[in-house]
Write a protein that holds these residues in place. Structure first.
Motif, PDB file in Angstrom:
ATOM      1  N   LYS A  84      10.176 -50.272  -8.655  1.00  0.00           N
ATOM      2  CA  LYS A  84       9.313 -51.434  -8.436  1.00  0.00           C
ATOM      3  C   LYS A  84       8.408 -51.175  -7.237  1.00  0.00           C
ATOM      4  N   ASN A  85       7.170 -51.582  -7.368  1.00  0.00           N
ATOM      5  CA  ASN A  85       6.164 -51.430  -6.313  1.00  0.00           C
ATOM      6  C   ASN A  85       6.031 -49.983  -5.849  1.00  0.00           C
ATOM      7  N   SER A  86       6.208 -49.047  -6.767  1.00  0.00           N
ATOM      8  CA  SER A  86       6.070 -47.638  -6.399  1.00  0.00           C
ATOM      9  C   SER A  86       4.672 -47.173  -6.774  1.00  0.00           C
ATOM     10  N   ALA A  87       3.753 -47.371  -5.871  1.00  0.00           N
ATOM     11  CA  ALA A  87       2.360 -46.971  -6.090  1.00  0.00           C
ATOM     12  C   ALA A  87       2.110 -45.638  -5.409  1.00  0.00           C
ATOM     13  N   GLU A  88       2.834 -44.638  -5.847  1.00  0.00           N
ATOM     14  CA  GLU A  88       2.699 -43.314  -5.247  1.00  0.00           C
ATOM     15  C   GLU A  88       1.762 -42.477  -6.105  1.00  0.00           C
ATOM     16  N   PRO A  89       0.553 -42.218  -5.593  1.00  0.00           N
ATOM     17  CA  PRO A  89      -0.396 -41.418  -6.373  1.00  0.00           C
ATOM     18  C   PRO A  89       0.188 -40.046  -6.672  1.00  0.00           C
ATOM     19  N   PRO A  90      -0.050 -39.489  -7.797  1.00  0.00           N
ATOM     20  CA  PRO A  90      -0.938 -39.906  -8.877  1.00  0.00           C
ATOM     21  C   PRO A  90      -0.208 -40.659  -9.999  1.00  0.00           C
ATOM     22  N   PHE A  91       0.933 -41.255  -9.701  1.00  0.00           N
ATOM     23  CA  PHE A  91       1.756 -41.862 -10.742  1.00  0.00           C
ATOM     24  C   PHE A  91       1.560 -43.372 -10.842  1.00  0.00           C
ATOM     25  N   LEU A 141       6.272 -35.036 -13.216  1.00  0.00           N
ATOM     26  CA  LEU A 141       6.950 -36.282 -13.564  1.00  0.00           C
ATOM     27  C   LEU A 141       8.455 -36.176 -13.294  1.00  0.00           C
ATOM     28  N   HIS A 142       9.032 -35.049 -13.648  1.00  0.00           N
ATOM     29  CA  HIS A 142      10.460 -34.839 -13.415  1.00  0.00           C
ATOM     30  C   HIS A 142      10.764 -34.848 -11.917  1.00  0.00           C
ATOM     31  N   ASN A 143       9.934 -34.166 -11.146  1.00  0.00           N
ATOM     32  CA  ASN A 143      10.137 -34.145  -9.691  1.00  0.00           C
ATOM     33  C   ASN A 143      10.024 -35.545  -9.093  1.00  0.00           C
ATOM     34  N   PHE A 144       9.059 -36.327  -9.568  1.00  0.00           N
ATOM     35  CA  PHE A 144       8.897 -37.707  -9.091  1.00  0.00           C
ATOM     36  C   PHE A 144      10.146 -38.519  -9.402  1.00  0.00           C
ATOM     37  N   LEU A 145      10.668 -38.366 -10.617  1.00  0.00           N
ATOM     38  CA  LEU A 145      11.888 -39.070 -10.989  1.00  0.00           C
ATOM     39  C   LEU A 145      13.038 -38.684 -10.071  1.00  0.00           C
ATOM     40  N   MET A 146      13.217 -37.406  -9.847  1.00  0.00           N
ATOM     41  CA  MET A 146      14.321 -36.950  -9.012  1.00  0.00           C
ATOM     42  C   MET A 146      14.170 -37.422  -7.564  1.00  0.00           C
ATOM     43  N   GLN A 147      12.940 -37.458  -7.056  1.00  0.00           N
ATOM     44  CA  GLN A 147      12.721 -37.966  -5.698  1.00  0.00           C
ATOM     45  C   GLN A 147      13.045 -39.447  -5.612  1.00  0.00           C
ATOM     46  N   VAL A 153      15.134 -41.344  -7.597  1.00  0.00           N
ATOM     47  CA  VAL A 153      16.533 -41.701  -7.772  1.00  0.00           C
ATOM     48  C   VAL A 153      17.434 -40.982  -6.786  1.00  0.00           C
ATOM     49  N   GLY A 154      16.990 -39.819  -6.298  1.00  0.00           N
ATOM     50  CA  GLY A 154      17.735 -39.097  -5.265  1.00  0.00           C
ATOM     51  C   GLY A 154      19.197 -38.935  -5.594  1.00  0.00           C
ATOM     52  N   ILE A 155      20.053 -39.352  -4.669  1.00  0.00           N
ATOM     53  CA  ILE A 155      21.491 -39.158  -4.828  1.00  0.00           C
ATOM     54  C   ILE A 155      22.129 -40.225  -5.714  1.00  0.00           C
ATOM     55  N   HIS A 156      21.350 -41.154  -6.198  1.00  0.00           N
ATOM     56  CA  HIS A 156      21.894 -42.212  -7.043  1.00  0.00           C
ATOM     57  C   HIS A 156      22.252 -41.701  -8.439  1.00  0.00           C
ATOM     58  N   VAL A 157      21.832 -40.498  -8.755  1.00  0.00           N
ATOM     59  CA  VAL A 157      22.086 -39.947 -10.076  1.00  0.00           C
ATOM     60  C   VAL A 157      23.211 -38.934  -9.987  1.00  0.00           C
ATOM     61  N   MET A 158      24.200 -39.111 -10.821  1.00  0.00           N
ATOM     62  CA  MET A 158      25.286 -38.134 -10.925  1.00  0.00           C
ATOM     63  C   MET A 158      25.136 -37.464 -12.276  1.00  0.00           C
TER      64      MET A 158
END
Length: 151
Positions: A9-16, A132-138, A140-145
Motif C-alpha cells: 500500500k502506498n508504494s510509489a517507488e519508481p518505476p513500479f 519485478l522479482h527484485n522489487f517483490l523481494m525487497q 516482503v524481505g524477511i516476511h517470506v519463508m
C-alpha cells in the motif's frame, strides 16, 4: 495476509506501479519505463492456518498485448478452418484447390511467425521480469519463508 498487503500500500517507488484488489497485488512498470513487451507481476496472497499466508506470483504479459495476440491467433485459426473447408469442398466437386493449399501454408507460416515473435518478446521482457522479482523481494524481505516442498 494483511501484513503482506500493507507492504504494498502506498508504494510509489519508481518505476513500479502497484494496485491492490482483495487479496491480489498487481505490479507493473509506469508509462515511462514500459514498452510493448513489458511484463507485469500478479501476486495472490492466501491465508493459511496459524496466521501464516501463502504467496503465489505469476509473471505475465500486459493484458492488452495478450488480448491482441489471442485475437490474431483466433483470426488465423478461423481463416485456416474456413480455407480448409473451402479446399475440401473444391476437391470434393472436382475443382482445383491449389490456391487454398497455398493459403493454408500461409496460415501455418503466420502461426510460426507469431510463435517466434512471442519468444522474442519474452526475451526482451526478461530483464524487467527480474526487476519485478527484485522489487517483490525487497518489499516482503524477511516476511517470506520458502516452502520446504513445491506444490
Amino acid at each position: 495476509m494483511l501484513v503482506i498487503i500493507e507492504l504494498f500500500k502506498n508504494s510509489a517507488e519508481p518505476p513500479f506501479i502497484t494496485r491492490i484488489s482483495d487479496h491480489h497485488v498487481f505490479i507493473k512498470f509506469n508509462k515511462t519505463e514500459s514498452n510493448f513487451w513489458s511484463p507485469q507481476l500478479q501476486i495472490e496472497i492466501l491465508d493459511q492456518e496459524e496466521g501464516q499466508s501463502k504467496v503465489y506470483g505469476l509473471f505475465g504479459p500486459n493484458p492488452t498485448l495478450w488480448t491482441f495476440f489471442m485475437f490474431i491467433h483466433f483470426v488465423v485459426a478461423t481463416l485456416f478452418i474456413t480455407i480448409g473447408t473451402w479446399a475440401y469442398s473444391s476437391h470434393a466437386i472436382g475443382k482445383t484447390y491449389g490456391l487454398q493449399i497455398g493459403l493454408l501454408a500461409l496460415m501455418v507460416l503466420i502461426w510460426t511467425a507469431l510463435y517466434f515473435i512471442g519468444r522474442r518478446g519474452k526475451r526482451k521482457g526478461r530483464h524487467q521480469m527480474q526487476c519485478l522479482h527484485n522489487f517483490l523481494m525487497q518489499r516482503v524481505g524477511i516476511h517470506v519463508m520458502e516452502s520446504p516442498h513445491k506444490d
